[in-house]
Design a protein around this motif. Sequence first.
Motif, PDB file in Angstrom:
ATOM      1  N   PHE A   8     -28.316  -5.316  13.509  1.00  0.00           N
ATOM      2  CA  PHE A   8     -28.844  -4.219  13.159  1.00  0.00           C
ATOM      3  C   PHE A   8     -29.547  -3.687  14.230  1.00  0.00           C
ATOM      4  O   PHE A   8     -30.629  -4.369  14.683  1.00  0.00           O
ATOM      5  N   ILE A   9     -29.669  -2.582  14.728  1.00  0.00           N
ATOM      6  CA  ILE A   9     -30.429  -1.937  15.703  1.00  0.00           C
ATOM      7  C   ILE A   9     -31.338  -1.205  15.204  1.00  0.00           C
ATOM      8  O   ILE A   9     -30.701  -0.090  14.681  1.00  0.00           O
ATOM      9  N   TYR A  10     -32.705  -1.126  15.231  1.00  0.00           N
ATOM     10  CA  TYR A  10     -33.614  -0.285  14.325  1.00  0.00           C
ATOM     11  C   TYR A  10     -34.854   0.110  15.344  1.00  0.00           C
ATOM     12  O   TYR A  10     -35.545   0.798  15.157  1.00  0.00           O
ATOM     13  N   HIS A  11     -34.608  -0.329  16.598  1.00  0.00           N
ATOM     14  CA  HIS A  11     -35.755   0.174  17.658  1.00  0.00           C
ATOM     15  C   HIS A  11     -34.822   0.532  18.809  1.00  0.00           C
ATOM     16  O   HIS A  11     -34.005  -0.163  19.291  1.00  0.00           O
ATOM     17  N   GLU A  12     -35.579   1.557  19.504  1.00  0.00           N
ATOM     18  CA  GLU A  12     -34.993   2.173  20.877  1.00  0.00           C
ATOM     19  C   GLU A  12     -34.822   0.725  21.929  1.00  0.00           C
ATOM     20  O   GLU A  12     -33.932   0.824  22.740  1.00  0.00           O
ATOM     21  N   SER A  13     -35.869  -0.233  21.889  1.00  0.00           N
ATOM     22  CA  SER A  13     -35.638  -1.312  23.106  1.00  0.00           C
ATOM     23  C   SER A  13     -34.601  -2.042  22.556  1.00  0.00           C
ATOM     24  O   SER A  13     -34.100  -2.863  23.532  1.00  0.00           O
ATOM     25  N   GLN A  14     -33.971  -2.201  21.546  1.00  0.00           N
ATOM     26  CA  GLN A  14     -32.707  -3.154  21.251  1.00  0.00           C
ATOM     27  C   GLN A  14     -31.379  -2.273  21.823  1.00  0.00           C
ATOM     28  O   GLN A  14     -30.436  -3.035  21.994  1.00  0.00           O
ATOM     29  N   PHE A  15     -31.399  -1.292  22.206  1.00  0.00           N
ATOM     30  CA  PHE A  15     -30.428  -0.422  22.720  1.00  0.00           C
ATOM     31  C   PHE A  15     -30.072  -0.395  24.085  1.00  0.00           C
ATOM     32  O   PHE A  15     -30.683  -0.201  24.969  1.00  0.00           O
ATOM     33  N   GLN A  16     -28.774  -1.200  24.442  1.00  0.00           N
ATOM     34  CA  GLN A  16     -28.246  -0.929  25.718  1.00  0.00           C
ATOM     35  C   GLN A  16     -26.708  -0.724  25.600  1.00  0.00           C
ATOM     36  O   GLN A  16     -26.003  -1.271  25.039  1.00  0.00           O
ATOM     37  N   GLN A  31     -34.406   8.792  17.831  1.00  0.00           N
ATOM     38  CA  GLN A  31     -34.939   8.346  18.714  1.00  0.00           C
ATOM     39  C   GLN A  31     -34.032   7.389  19.666  1.00  0.00           C
ATOM     40  O   GLN A  31     -33.793   7.325  21.059  1.00  0.00           O
ATOM     41  N   ILE A  32     -33.232   6.598  18.949  1.00  0.00           N
ATOM     42  CA  ILE A  32     -32.676   5.785  19.593  1.00  0.00           C
ATOM     43  C   ILE A  32     -31.422   6.526  20.273  1.00  0.00           C
ATOM     44  O   ILE A  32     -30.895   6.082  21.354  1.00  0.00           O
ATOM     45  N   HIS A  33     -30.768   7.490  19.785  1.00  0.00           N
ATOM     46  CA  HIS A  33     -29.803   8.528  20.163  1.00  0.00           C
ATOM     47  C   HIS A  33     -30.384   9.263  21.255  1.00  0.00           C
ATOM     48  O   HIS A  33     -29.253   9.414  22.286  1.00  0.00           O
TER      49      HIS A  33
END
Length: 427
Positions: A258-266, A306-308
């Motif tokens: 589960f990705i719920y914060h922008e810092s997790q997105f790569q 924000q992640i998007h």
Amino acid sequence: MAGGKGTRVLALTNDEIPKPMLSICGKPILEHQIDVLKKHGITDITLVVGHRSSAISNYFLDGAGFGVSIEYIEEELPLGTAGALYYLRNRVHDDFFLVYGDIIYDIDMTKMLEFHRQKHSVVTLFVHPNSHPYDSDLVVLDSNDRVVRLDSKTNTRNYYFDNYVNAGIFLLSPDVLPYVSEPTSTDLERDVITRLIHSSKVFGYRSPEYVRDLGTPERIRDAESDIMTGIVTSRNLSLPQKCIFVDRDGTLNQYRDFIYHESQFQLEEGTLDAVRAINQSKYLCIVVTNQPVVARGLCTVDDVDQIHRKMKTLLGNQGAYLDDVLYCPHHPDLGYPEENRVYKIDCKCRKPKTGMLQLAAQMYNIDLSQSWIIGDTTVDIQTGIAAGMKTVLVQTGQRGMDGKYDVKPDITSRNLFEAVQTIIQLS
């Protein structure tokens, strides 16, 4: 607005003709533009000219030879992007298009007009994602497509942004004209549109159709290639579109449960090349993703947005873009400790249901039978089968090991880039 000198393309114009008269595929940029206007029944045209204006007037004359009627406003001194609107005060009594003379485009102008009138808009900007948002003026929209602010390309951007670029095509109400009270140098965005934003009647018309500014020799060469390959015409939304739908987690970006914060997105390796390849093809590129993190209470809709924005910024900074991002925040099962019950519903959009695909098809006139979906789970493959699409399973993320459906993809690929290459080769 055809008075531009084109300082960045002087090597092509030799300062002998204005930039809108540069020949592309055998005819001037301006003639390509007039052809699109005429196709949509727009035949009363006013050309604002200045630098080397005789090259334009001697070529087009009164427009009769091109099936249109042309009048001219000649600027003795440059009046910016809006100063010449002063001279339209007694000529224009209905909504009108304003088009910058240094772009190649082919859009469904009737569809844009319908949007403009449905919104009761005073100013409608044509906005789209492009491959160089870092040196383009961005348009910030709210959830109702209302323009919140304009972000000039000269500003420092230390934030993640939506890739919505001002393309140089506008629909204006005559109510705009009083904002240009004298024929002096006036900037349309800064001096007129920014003043009108507070009225809540300035909107952005989002579209993946082809609009390319010709600010550099390289972009001119790209536009010539796109005309010759048919990409320019085929992107017009009056024609059925083909799309490559891409799953997010495990396909486009690295799988992190589960990705719920922008810092997790790569991004996954190869994603940039894959999306760029789609952008250069006749396919649209739209992300469709289940995001139950909202229903589970792990984050909010704003957090997902924000992640998007991070996703679009990472792509845009490397010359790639998404035509749209659709996601489902719902989850039908109750019983999670911090769940948000507003989103705990049995919806029509959560994959493997086809609601997101059907919505995209409606918005962009997509022929699902000629389209593909790429994903890392059997849920993605089942979604594509249910929608009558072709499917690709990638060996990243969950690699089809979720085991939720007994389905077989049309193609199995190592990653997103290989999947896209295969699809384009088969087209």
